[in-house]
Design a protein around this motif. Structure first.
Motif, short mmCIF file in Angstrom:
data_model
loop_
_atom_site.label_atom_id
_atom_site.label_comp_id
_atom_site.label_asym_id
_atom_site.label_seq_id
_atom_site.Cartn_x
_atom_site.Cartn_y
_atom_site.Cartn_z
N VAL A 83 31.37 37.61 36.66
CA VAL A 83 32.79 37.91 36.61
C VAL A 83 32.97 39.11 35.69
O VAL A 83 32.45 39.14 34.58
N THR A 84 33.71 40.10 36.17
CA THR A 84 33.99 41.29 35.36
C THR A 84 35.49 41.46 35.23
O THR A 84 36.23 41.32 36.20
N PHE A 85 35.95 41.74 34.02
CA PHE A 85 37.37 42.01 33.80
C PHE A 85 37.52 42.80 32.51
O PHE A 85 36.56 42.96 31.74
N THR A 86 38.72 43.31 32.28
CA THR A 86 39.01 44.02 31.03
C THR A 86 39.99 43.22 30.20
O THR A 86 40.82 42.48 30.74
N VAL A 87 39.89 43.39 28.87
CA VAL A 87 40.82 42.76 27.94
C VAL A 87 41.30 43.83 26.96
O VAL A 87 40.60 44.82 26.71
N LEU A 129 44.31 39.50 31.17
CA LEU A 129 43.14 40.11 31.80
C LEU A 129 43.58 41.12 32.85
O LEU A 129 44.66 41.02 33.43
N ASP A 130 42.71 42.08 33.12
CA ASP A 130 42.99 43.08 34.15
C ASP A 130 41.67 43.47 34.80
O ASP A 130 40.59 43.12 34.31
N PHE A 131 41.75 44.18 35.92
CA PHE A 131 40.56 44.74 36.58
C PHE A 131 39.54 43.65 36.92
O PHE A 131 38.38 43.69 36.51
N PHE A 132 39.96 42.65 37.68
CA PHE A 132 39.08 41.53 38.02
C PHE A 132 38.07 41.92 39.10
O PHE A 132 38.39 42.64 40.04
N ASN A 133 36.87 41.40 38.96
CA ASN A 133 35.86 41.50 40.02
C ASN A 133 35.02 40.24 39.93
O ASN A 133 34.37 40.00 38.90
N VAL A 134 35.06 39.41 40.97
CA VAL A 134 34.38 38.12 40.95
C VAL A 134 33.29 38.10 42.02
O VAL A 134 33.56 38.38 43.19
N THR A 135 32.06 37.80 41.61
CA THR A 135 30.95 37.60 42.54
C THR A 135 30.32 36.24 42.24
O THR A 135 30.64 35.62 41.21
N GLN A 191 35.69 46.32 28.64
CA GLN A 191 35.22 45.66 29.86
C GLN A 191 34.23 44.56 29.49
O GLN A 191 33.29 44.78 28.72
N LEU A 192 34.45 43.36 30.03
CA LEU A 192 33.55 42.23 29.78
C LEU A 192 32.90 41.81 31.09
O LEU A 192 33.59 41.59 32.09
N LYS A 193 31.57 41.70 31.06
CA LYS A 193 30.81 41.20 32.21
C LYS A 193 30.26 39.84 31.81
O LYS A 193 29.47 39.73 30.86
N VAL A 194 30.67 38.81 32.53
CA VAL A 194 30.40 37.42 32.14
C VAL A 194 29.47 36.78 33.16
O VAL A 194 29.73 36.83 34.37
N ARG A 195 28.39 36.16 32.66
CA ARG A 195 27.43 35.50 33.54
C ARG A 195 27.04 34.14 32.96
O ARG A 195 27.18 33.90 31.77
#
Length: 407
Positions: free
Chosen positions: A309-313, A299-305, A272-276
């Protein structure tokens, strides 16, 4: 003409005893009045002499092998398998015609190693069937318009079988493997996992995409085009296995209350990668996604605020993804050793409280949910890899899938 397509995987043709069991299924189909088309994989798995991975191990890292030549090599395993299988059929008094993918009329794109079937001309197969022969076709391969041999990528023999089933308007497609059908969960994790008698195309696609390896989802999607039933069966059993159709089971057999969940599956080896953007840069979400696309990272499991940005690789792409995101000046927090657990069921849609029950099942066993997502037929939870087995068991128990397996 009633046509049945039967596909036998690598374990089903790995030795003479297994091939005899496979041929007995063909004999049963012939006695039932079917004209039979057989699709075979390469014999056995890695380490066995004619398995595809064994052939690939003949190539050394510094060998100058083109993708075209690599496909030529990989196609050999199925060719050997088909010739041996055809000979054994004739030895038992069954007339057989052995065809390569190209001879069977399978025309593909020119994407060596992961070609797509563009069209199938079934005339040669139909002529052989009319003459009373069982047609044995090499799985996993085809030819381009200009005659180059290609392979179809992971699950290629399943794809060959279902594509032929569609082209021939088959009555049913049998996928023979080393398990007795689709299970409610991995029996290695859940002692009470039960075999499902019926599942929908959508359910089995979600099972396959989320880690179950019984049949490739691309193959299922092809069968859906003409609503051709698929049966997932064990080579060593006469049981009819799991039936895959557009409905979870025939209407006349359906219980008063349909099941909510069909089963639970899982896939590991993801990060899981949390990108800021610590600088508060606008549009960083777009930059991150475009960079991953340019790198060819799925990419999978997207969550965008607005702030993250959070997703899995996949684990294999983790380092490349982090390096590229750092090059963009973005901050990346990596949560390693995580896994996706997927609760799959056509009955989820519109039923309140399903997610509440899943959360309750996991939290009661001390399992942290890192992220979740849902669709009409699937609810995903991201958990630590160390918890994946317990998470699968918790959801399986919560929905009493041991009892529902035969539904």
């Amino acid at each position: 003409m009633r046509i049945l397509v039967q596909k036998f995987g690598g374990t089903s043709v790995s030795d003479r005893a297994m091939r005899i069991q496979a041929i007995e299924h063909i004999e049963d189909a012939l006695r039932a009045g079917y004209s039979v088309v057989v699709v075979v994989s390469a014999m056995g798995r890695v380490g066995e002499p004619y398995a595809t991975d064994t052939l690939l191990n003949l190539i050394h890292q510094d060998d100058q092998v083109t993708t075209r030549d690599r496909d030529l090599l990989m196609s050999c395993g199925e060719t050997i398998s088909a010739v041996i299988f055809g000979a054994m059929l004739r030895n038992r008094g069954i007339e057989a015609a052995v065809l390569s993918g190209g001879q069977a009329g399978i025309v593909t794109s020119s994407d060596f190693g992961n070609a797509r079937i563009a069209k199938i001309d079934p005339k040669r197969i139909l002529a052989e069937l009319e003459d009373g022969r069982v047609v044995v076709v090499t799985g996993f391969q085809g030819v381009t318009e200009d005659g180059e041999i290609t392979t179809l990528g992971r699950g290629g023999s399943d794809t060959t079988a279902t594509a032929l089933g569609v082209a021939l308007d088959a009555e049913v497609i049998d996928i023979f493997t080393d398990v007795e059908g689709i299970m409610t969960a991995d029996p290695r994790l859940v002692n009470g996992a039960a075999r499902l008698t019926h599942v929908t195309y959508t359910e089995i696609c979600n099972f396959a995409y989320q880690g179950a390896k019984v049949i490739h989802p691309r193959a299922v999607e092809l069968a859906m085009q003409k609503n051709i039933p698929i049966r997932v069966r064990a080579t060593g059993s006469k049981d009819e296995g799991t039936l895959v159709t557009s409905a979870s089971r025939p209407l006349e057999e359906r219980p008063a209350q349909d099941r909510i969940l069909t089963g639970v599956t899982h896939s590991a080896r993801v990060t899981q990668l949390k990108v800021r953007s610590d600088a508060g840069r606008s549009g960083f979400q777009k930059d991150a996604f475009q960079a991953m696309a340019a790198e060819g990272i799925s990419l999978d499991f997207f969550n965008v605020t607005p702030s993250e940005v959070t997703f899995t690789v996949p684990l294999t792409h983790e380092d490349r993804a982090i390096t590229r995101l750092h090059e963009l000046g973005l901050t990346v927090e990596a949560v390693r050793n995580v896994a996706k657990v997927a609760a799959v069921g056509a009955g989820i849609h519109g039923v309140p409280g399903v997610m509440a029950r899943i959360v309750m099942a996991l939290t009661e066993r001390g399992i942290e949910i890192l992220q979740s997502a849902d669709s009409n037929t699937t609810i995903w939870c991201l958990v630590h890899e160390k918890d994946v087995a317990e998470a699968v068991r918790a959801i399986h128990d919560q929905f009493d899938l041991h009892a529902q397996g035969g539904v």
